[in-house]
Design an enzyme around this catalytic site. Structure first.
Site, mmCIF file in Angstrom:
data_model
loop_
_atom_site.group_PDB
_atom_site.id
_atom_site.type_symbol
_atom_site.label_atom_id
_atom_site.label_comp_id
_atom_site.label_asym_id
_atom_site.label_seq_id
_atom_site.Cartn_x
_atom_site.Cartn_y
_atom_site.Cartn_z
ATOM 1 N N ASN A 191 9.034 -1.517 -6.773
ATOM 2 C CA ASN A 191 9.632 -2.524 -5.904
ATOM 3 C C ASN A 191 8.560 -3.522 -5.505
ATOM 4 O O ASN A 191 7.442 -3.129 -5.154
ATOM 5 C CB ASN A 191 10.223 -1.856 -4.661
ATOM 6 C CG ASN A 191 11.370 -0.923 -5.010
ATOM 7 O OD1 ASN A 191 12.136 -1.182 -5.933
ATOM 8 N ND2 ASN A 191 11.488 0.182 -4.288
ATOM 9 N N HIS A 249 7.237 4.457 -8.476
ATOM 10 C CA HIS A 249 8.140 5.592 -8.296
ATOM 11 C C HIS A 249 8.392 6.223 -9.661
ATOM 12 O O HIS A 249 8.698 5.524 -10.626
ATOM 13 C CB HIS A 249 9.496 5.136 -7.748
ATOM 14 C CG HIS A 249 9.464 4.533 -6.378
ATOM 15 N ND1 HIS A 249 9.798 5.242 -5.248
ATOM 16 C CD2 HIS A 249 9.153 3.285 -5.957
ATOM 17 C CE1 HIS A 249 9.719 4.446 -4.198
ATOM 18 N NE2 HIS A 249 9.320 3.247 -4.597
ATOM 19 N N GLY A 255 12.903 -5.030 -2.334
ATOM 20 C CA GLY A 255 13.115 -3.797 -1.582
ATOM 21 C C GLY A 255 11.840 -3.024 -1.271
ATOM 22 O O GLY A 255 11.891 -1.837 -0.953
ATOM 23 N N GLN A 256 10.690 -3.705 -1.335
ATOM 24 C CA GLN A 256 9.438 -3.007 -1.047
ATOM 25 C C GLN A 256 9.301 -2.766 0.449
ATOM 26 O O GLN A 256 9.476 -3.688 1.259
ATOM 27 C CB GLN A 256 8.246 -3.828 -1.566
ATOM 28 C CG GLN A 256 6.922 -3.086 -1.433
ATOM 29 C CD GLN A 256 5.780 -3.802 -2.142
ATOM 30 O OE1 GLN A 256 5.951 -4.877 -2.720
ATOM 31 N NE2 GLN A 256 4.599 -3.194 -2.090
ATOM 32 N N ASP A 285 7.392 11.765 -2.962
ATOM 33 C CA ASP A 285 8.008 10.874 -1.978
ATOM 34 C C ASP A 285 8.568 11.728 -0.837
ATOM 35 O O ASP A 285 9.215 12.751 -1.063
ATOM 36 C CB ASP A 285 9.122 10.053 -2.634
ATOM 37 C CG ASP A 285 9.544 8.871 -1.770
ATOM 38 O OD1 ASP A 285 9.280 7.731 -2.163
ATOM 39 O OD2 ASP A 285 10.126 9.109 -0.685
ATOM 40 N N ILE A 286 8.342 11.292 0.393
ATOM 41 C CA ILE A 286 8.744 12.065 1.569
ATOM 42 C C ILE A 286 10.269 12.084 1.735
ATOM 43 O O ILE A 286 10.812 12.977 2.375
ATOM 44 C CB ILE A 286 8.053 11.487 2.834
ATOM 45 C CG1 ILE A 286 7.915 12.536 3.920
ATOM 46 C CG2 ILE A 286 8.763 10.251 3.345
ATOM 47 C CD1 ILE A 286 7.008 12.112 5.071
ATOM 48 N N HIS A 327 2.868 0.869 -5.496
ATOM 49 C CA HIS A 327 3.173 2.239 -5.912
ATOM 50 C C HIS A 327 4.227 2.239 -7.001
ATOM 51 O O HIS A 327 5.109 1.389 -7.030
ATOM 52 C CB HIS A 327 3.627 3.098 -4.725
ATOM 53 C CG HIS A 327 4.714 2.479 -3.901
ATOM 54 N ND1 HIS A 327 4.456 1.469 -2.986
ATOM 55 C CD2 HIS A 327 6.046 2.688 -3.857
ATOM 56 C CE1 HIS A 327 5.591 1.105 -2.416
ATOM 57 N NE2 HIS A 327 6.583 1.825 -2.931
HETATM 58 P P1 AMP Z 1 9.243 1.157 -1.475
HETATM 59 O O1 AMP Z 1 10.600 0.787 -0.968
HETATM 60 O O2 AMP Z 1 9.116 1.023 -2.956
HETATM 61 O O3 AMP Z 1 8.141 0.471 -0.712
HETATM 62 O O4 AMP Z 1 9.135 2.709 -1.235
HETATM 63 C C1 AMP Z 1 8.349 3.311 -0.266
HETATM 64 C C2 AMP Z 1 8.541 4.785 -0.427
HETATM 65 O O5 AMP Z 1 7.523 5.453 0.286
HETATM 66 C C3 AMP Z 1 9.889 5.301 0.100
HETATM 67 O O6 AMP Z 1 10.608 5.924 -0.959
HETATM 68 C C4 AMP Z 1 9.476 6.309 1.182
HETATM 69 O O7 AMP Z 1 10.309 7.445 1.205
HETATM 70 C C5 AMP Z 1 8.054 6.651 0.774
HETATM 71 N N1 AMP Z 1 7.175 7.101 1.859
HETATM 72 C C6 AMP Z 1 6.978 6.504 3.062
HETATM 73 N N2 AMP Z 1 6.080 7.190 3.787
HETATM 74 C C7 AMP Z 1 5.689 8.247 3.028
HETATM 75 C C8 AMP Z 1 4.783 9.327 3.214
HETATM 76 N N3 AMP Z 1 4.077 9.466 4.358
HETATM 77 N N4 AMP Z 1 4.639 10.223 2.223
HETATM 78 C C9 AMP Z 1 5.347 10.099 1.078
HETATM 79 N N5 AMP Z 1 6.207 9.097 0.831
HETATM 80 C C10 AMP Z 1 6.391 8.186 1.789
#
Ligand code: AMP
Ligand code: ZN
Length: 114
Positions: free
Chosen positions: A88, A103, A94-95, A32-33, A101
């Protein structure tokens, strides 16, 4: 099947940089970034599925494989004392990224959020 503008589809296609921690023909795992824990992995199907809601019986094996892969990758990435799985789903879930995906969060506490 990927979507042209979906950020995780773009990662799957190699158009956006990431560290490919694990991949096979149907799953990609990358960090995760904006990590919420010392170990924070995202596991995504290589095919575009927007939400867990949108998944169907045809994804049963894929979802099972993702869950069964999580303990091994968590351990290999340093979460040797347990981990948490979060999916999520939808606005109230909270998506933020509408490509399904999982986590995988682990490492020594306290964690930042979630
Ligand atoms: P969600 O709230 O479950 O949709 O989480 C989306 C997740 O994607 C968040 O934790 C972000 O930090 C992560 N994210 C968004 N863009 C990137 C990216 N380019 N590379 C890695 N993680 C990312
Ligand atoms: Zn996608």
């Amino acid at each position: 099947m990927t979507e042209p503008h979906c950020i995780f589809c773009r990662i799957v296609r190699g158009e956006l940089p990431t560290k490919r921690i694990f991949e096979d023909d149907e799953i990609l795992v990358f960090p995760d970034i904006n990590p919420a824990a010392p170990v924070h992995l995202l596991m995504v199907p290589k095919t575009h599925v927007a939400t867990l809601d949108a998944a169907g019986a045809e994804h049963e094996r894929l979802l099972g494989r993702m869950l069964l892969l999580a303990p091994r990758l968590a351990r290999e990435q340093g979460a040797t004392n347990g981990f948490r799985i979060v999916i999520n789903n939808g606005p109230d879930g909270g998506q933020e990224v509408y490509h399904l995906h999982v986590h995988v969060l682990g490492g020594p506490r306290p964690w930042k959020r979630l």
